[in-house]
Write a protein that holds these residues in place. Structure first.
Motif: not given
Length: 598
Positions: A515-529
């Motif tokens: 997700i971090l590699m493919s994301s192109t926006t600055a939206r928050p990314v949740q740490i997986p459970p």
């Protein structure tokens, strides 16, 4: 949930080629070396005797000395609490004793170094194991020119992606034939010099050869603006004049040794001052010159590393263009220099990807395929050849793979422990970080999965001890012996690669990195459970991988896009051709049947 500011930092890593990591680089405090000007190493390379990369001599580990030519060692920055800071860390785990954590000096990170094989990066790049030979009519000169270009490309790549890159003196392994031959030759040279100087009258044949070499080495470590000093060295160590002095019996060899030491004291880095002071106290002329030659070798290495630090920003700025150029030259010497790369990418093209038609959809598919391909590198087997385009970073990729594997094992042990005795833990938020920290201390020496597995018994014992200590501190009854045995058994089951919790954590970690590699926006990314405790470790892995991927994709992205898009178009055309043939065959069968009815 990471903040917008933290994720914005992540995006900057993907958009810039290592520029962020260079802002914190320290500059050397060298004596008499300021204002150095150097030729463009991207076009001219570095002298053969200073290019140990081609011989497996280049190392990126930080020296345990603090020479001013090597820059100050600074602790690696920690990730902010509760956030993800992924800007180029090399850490595996964070413990109070780990050389890879934010509490330790970055000079100790060398113990995490590993190599893909015993061969050099140049050998791995030019001869990656593909059964392809140079095209016919390719001259030896053209092949050697391409090989030299790849050698320079490897050196430029190492300097660009590793801010701690430095050259180190090559020492043959102990008990090796090379070391034995070298030691014998050196001993013979100095024994002959001592024997000639002890004769009556003295013989200076060997001494003249030595002075000539000393003069050349002194000139090598001077800078272009040292014109007066260079002229002074040339005039004072004039071999013809010294030869005339020997003929008239007025040569004072010891006086020349003191002059050489005085020049070295003016040019050397502060770390060499004590060595030179000790040599000035030496009365044995042979011993002095022996020390002079050894110290001059180190000073030349200091100068080379200082030059690398000075020109590194320029190399970073030009490295992408330069690597593209040299890789294109390399491909001209190969029948198929992208065979492994093509197979690597095509394996990640899904059946649904073949249905894309417009260009926008094609770009999205290409990006997805490349991202999945990069993620595969985090589970790459040791016995499988790496794609030609990533082989230069092979050791770093395998190091990240091992780091991720250890992080997943660490997370699995924490989850198993909490699931077993969690209800009896009074303060789980304080227990988990302490447990992780103490487990990391045990895991720290391990590099490979095999070494990690060998430590599982110790890790299980440590977990039982941590639980007992927690109960004692909170005035609770100790864990029963049967519960301890069961807990230890559950922890040891994690050794199985197919362990349910271990597999789940690995899957979630890979999805998070993807997700971090493919994301192109600055939206928050949740740490997986289940991974919140491992947030800092995952951030370091993501940061290092993103820096490597950003640089790699900038250099080879065009090749990747062409391979994926051409394969999809080819498969689509083949499918359309098959449908057309089937349609024509069906029509032909219908006509034949109609005529038969008539």
């Amino acid at each position: 949930m990471g903040s917008t500011e933290e994720i914005t930092k992540l995006r900057s890593v993907k958009k810039k080629l290592d520029s962020n990591s260079d802002e914190s680089d320290s500059k050397p405090n060298s004596k008499n070396v300021s204002g150095a000007t150097s030729p463009d190493p991207l076009e001219h390379g570095i002298d053969d005797d200073l290019k140990p990369l081609a011989e497996g001599e280049a190392k990126s580990n930080q020296s345990d000395t603090d020479s001013e030519t090597e820059g100050a060692c600074k602790p690696r920055d920690k990730s902010p609490t509760g956030g993800i800071d992924v800007q180029g860390a090399r850490a595996r785990v964070n413990s109070e004793s780990s050389s890879e954590n934010g509490n330790s000096s970055s000079s100790e990170h060398s113990k995490r170094q590993r190599t893909v094989s015993g061969s050099s990066p140049v050998h791995n790049f030019i001869f990656p194991g593909v059964a392809a030979s140079p095209p016919k009519f390719m001259s030896l000169e053209e092949v050697m020119k391409a090989a030299k270009g790849v050698s320079n490309m490897v050196l430029a790549h190492e300097i660009a992606v590793d801010k701690n890159f430095k050259l180190e003196k090559f020492d043959p392994p102990d008990n090796s034939v090379e070391k034995q031959v070298r030691d014998i030759m050196h001993k013979a040279f100095w024994d002959q010099l001592a024997d000639q100087l002890s004769q009556d009258p003295q013989c200076y044949d060997q001494a003249l050869v030595l002075l000539q070499e000393v003069r050349e080495n002194l000139l090598d470590i001077t800078l272009p603006h040292h014109t007066r000093l260079r002229q002074e060295i040339t005039d004072t160590l004039d071999v013809e004049l010294i030869k005339q002095q020997t003929e008239h019996g007025i040569l004072d060899f010891g006086q020349y040794s003191q002059y050489v030491l005085s020049i070295m004291a003016r040019l050397c880095a502060p770390i060499r001052d004590e060595t030179i002071r000790n040599m000035m106290k030496e009365r044995d002329v042979v011993g002095v010159f022996r020390g002079v030659m050894e110290t001059l070798d180190l000073m030349r290495l200091d100068m080379a590393n200082f030059t690398i630090q000075q020109i590194r920003p320029h190399i970073i700025a030009q490295s992408v263009t330069y690597e593209k150029k040299k890789f294109a030259e390399f491909l001209k010497t190969q029948n198929d220099g992208l065979e492994l790369t093509r197979e690597w990418l095509i394996n990640h093209i899904k059946p649904e990807d073949l249905s894309v038609s417009d260009d926008n959809a094609m770009r999205g598919v290409v990006n997805s395929v490349i991202t999945r391909s990069y993620l595969e590198l985090l589970s790459w087997p040791d016995d499988k050849l790496m794609p030609e385009t990533v082989v230069l970073d092979g050791s770093r990729i395998l190091e990240l793979r091992d780091c991720l594997s250890q992080v997943c094992i660490l997370g699995s042990m924490i989850l198993v422990t909490l699931s077993s005795v969690g209800p009896m833990i009074t303060q789980p938020d304080a227990f988990k970080p302490k447990l992780k920290r103490n487990l990391c201390i045990i895991l720290d020496p391990a590099v490979t999965d095999k070494e990690t597995m060998a430590l599982m018994e110790n890790l299980a014992e440590q977990i039982v001890k941590e639980v007992d200590d927690h109960f004692t501190e909170n005035e609770k009854p100790p864990l029963p012996a049967s519960a301890k045995t069961a807990l230890k058994s559950q922890v040891l089951e994690i050794k199985n690669p197919d362990h349910r919790i271990r597999t789940l954590i690995m899957k979630r970690s890979m999805e998070f990195i993807g997700i971090l590699m493919s994301s192109t926006t600055a939206r928050p990314v949740q740490i997986p459970p289940g991974l919140s405790t491992l947030q800092e470790e995952l951030a370091h892995i993501c940061g290092t991988l993103l820096r490597l991927v950003t640089h790699n994709r900038s250099v080879f992205g065009e090749y990747y896009a062409d391979i994926v898009s051409n394969h999809i178009k080819e498969q689509r055309e083949n499918a359309e051709s098959e449908k057309k043939i089937e349609f024509e065959q069906a029509e032909s069968s219908t006509v034949v049947a109609t005529e038969s009815d008539k």
